[in-house]
Design an enzyme around this catalytic site. Structure first.
Site, short mmCIF file in Angstrom:
data_model
loop_
_atom_site.label_atom_id
_atom_site.label_comp_id
_atom_site.label_asym_id
_atom_site.label_seq_id
_atom_site.Cartn_x
_atom_site.Cartn_y
_atom_site.Cartn_z
N ARG A 16 0.97 -1.08 0.06
CA ARG A 16 -0.01 -0.03 0.04
C ARG A 16 1.35 1.03 0.28
O ARG A 16 2.19 0.86 0.47
CB ARG A 16 -1.18 0.16 1.35
CG ARG A 16 -1.81 -1.04 0.89
CD ARG A 16 -3.18 -1.16 0.12
NE ARG A 16 -4.62 -1.49 0.17
CZ ARG A 16 -4.58 -3.05 -0.08
NH1 ARG A 16 -3.73 -2.66 -1.32
NH2 ARG A 16 -5.19 -3.03 -0.50
N GLU A 63 -4.55 7.74 -4.74
CA GLU A 63 -4.91 6.89 -5.71
C GLU A 63 -6.45 6.86 -6.50
O GLU A 63 -7.52 7.03 -5.58
CB GLU A 63 -5.01 5.09 -5.74
CG GLU A 63 -3.52 4.41 -4.91
CD GLU A 63 -3.69 2.77 -4.89
OE1 GLU A 63 -4.40 2.43 -5.30
OE2 GLU A 63 -2.03 2.74 -4.65
N HIS A 106 -1.74 -0.23 -9.54
CA HIS A 106 -2.31 -1.15 -9.34
C HIS A 106 -3.06 -1.87 -9.49
O HIS A 106 -4.21 -1.72 -9.53
CB HIS A 106 -3.70 -0.28 -8.38
CG HIS A 106 -3.60 -1.07 -6.74
ND1 HIS A 106 -4.07 -0.13 -5.16
CD2 HIS A 106 -3.59 -2.18 -6.00
CE1 HIS A 106 -4.34 -1.74 -4.23
NE2 HIS A 106 -4.37 -2.17 -4.61
#
Ligand code: NAP
Ligand code: GLV
Length: 334
Positions: free
Chosen positions: A239, A268, A287
């Site tokens: 993360r 994000e 991601h």
């Protein structure tokens, strides 16, 4: 008997919808990329018995209080740092996640980022596209070897250990750091346990795969980056907030470490003008750790299986706070 009503917060593969429809009345925010606005989410949760959470919606105590009918949040991810699990447990709300089914796919991506960053794959493509490739010369686009190098895994759990298995095929020396040593893992791949600082000093590749918790937020900051070799590569597939982005930017800009491969960011979607993305020694992807067709389908199915089981009185396969299930059983059978 009326079916429980569930909310799905983003378009998911049809296989998951089929599982949900066997037992539930399903309402879906049927968009591929556009996230469900917060006010719409709250309104829909108020009318739902459970929700399949897709994407990083923040599910906290105040939100749960706004939607007391919703008793189950099935997160379509293994990480659940977007959910306040303690608040859920205190309210008798069940949380589930999707461990295991995404392990190998995410390990592939983490290993791919190691190679891409070390061998400058993205930079090479840009050089070609921008017409800057002038010809072959001995030290042109030289990178770092992956084969035979030392790998340091921070967070050698399901995914970290899968990265280590891949590393064996590259004849790598494997170091790892968890809160506790894992003798079975050491025996399986010949890995050696290290304290964090020692791992950072020794590794040619540092791969971060811890969950985001209060303990791991900012785990890799300026001090830790300063311990790494100037030839070392950092990969973050965990993360964003586990690594201090400002400190990472400075270390990469000043060539105090060689390169980074990043799948995750503080915010994000990351903005295209984020300073990290301006650096030639950063390989960034949006991601996509678990993003294969098969794995995303399996994740959606597992989230749907969890939701249906919890709402029909059966044992969900992967609960995060199983104590809530025990509480529910007691309430039904005093
Ligand atoms: P896991 O099996 O629970 O592994 C996590 C590992 O981290 C464990 O070995 C744990 O060991 C270690 N750990 C936890 N807290 C730590 C700490 N404070 N210091 C050092 N080590 C610590 O989880 P997983 O399935 O491998 O997934 C790991 C994480 O990857 C997820 O939580 C998620 O955030 C991320 N992820 C990202 C993607 C992506 O698309 N990029 C995809 C899937 C997962 P100990 O308990 O012994 O410390
Ligand atoms: C993805 O990031 C996950 O945690 O599954």
């Amino acid at each position: 008997m009326t079916k429980p009503r569930v909310l799905v917060t983003r378009r998911v593969p049809e296989a998951a919808q089929v599982i949900l429809r066997t037992a539930c009345e399903v309402h879906t925010w049927d968009h591929e990329e556009e996230p469900m606005p917060q006010d719409e989410l709250v309104r829909a949760l108020r009318e739902s018995d459970g929700a399949l959470i897709v994407g990083m919606h923040r599910i906290d105590g105040p939100l749960m209080d706004e939607a007391p009918r919703c008793r189950v949040y099935a997160n379509m991810a293994v990480g659940y740092d977007n959910i306040d699990v303690a608040a859920a447990t205190a309210r008798g709300v069940l949380i589930t996640n999707t461990p295991g089914v995404l392990t190998e796919t995410t390990a592939d991506l983490a290993f791919g980022l190691m190679i891409a960053a070390a061998r400058r794959l993205y930079e090479g493509q840009r050089i070609i596209l921008e017409g800057r490739w002038k010809g072959w010369s001995p030290m042109f686009m030289t990178g770092q070897d992956v084969y035979g190098a030392t790998l340091g895994i921070i967070g050698a759990g399901r995914i970290g250990q899968a990265v280590a298995r891949r590393a064996r095929g590259f004849d790598m020396r494997i170091l790892y750091h968890n809160r506790r040593p894992d003798p079975a893992f050491e025996a399986e791949v010949g890995a050696s346990y290290r304290q964090l600082d020692d791992l950072l000093r020794e590794a040619d590749f540092v791969v971060v795969l811890v969950p985001l918790t209060p303990e791991t937020r900012g785990l890799i900051g300026a001090r830790e980056l300063a311990l790494m070799k100037p030839t070392a590569v950092l990969v973050n597939a965990a993360r964003g907030p586990v690594v201090d982005e400002r400190a990472l930017y400075a270390a990469l800009r000043d060539r105090r470490i060689w390169a980074a491969g990043l799948d995750v960011f503080d915010e994000e979607p990351v903005s295209p003008d984020h300073p990290l993305l301006s650096l030639p020694n950063v390989t960034a992807v949006p991601h996509i750790g678990s993003a294969s067709v098969r794995t995303r389908t399996r994740m959606a199915e597992l989230a749907a299986e969890n939701l249906v089981a919890a709402l029909t009185g059966r044992q969900p396969p992967t609960p995060v706070n199983p104590e809530v299930l025990r509480q529910w059983r007691k309430e039904r059978w005093p």
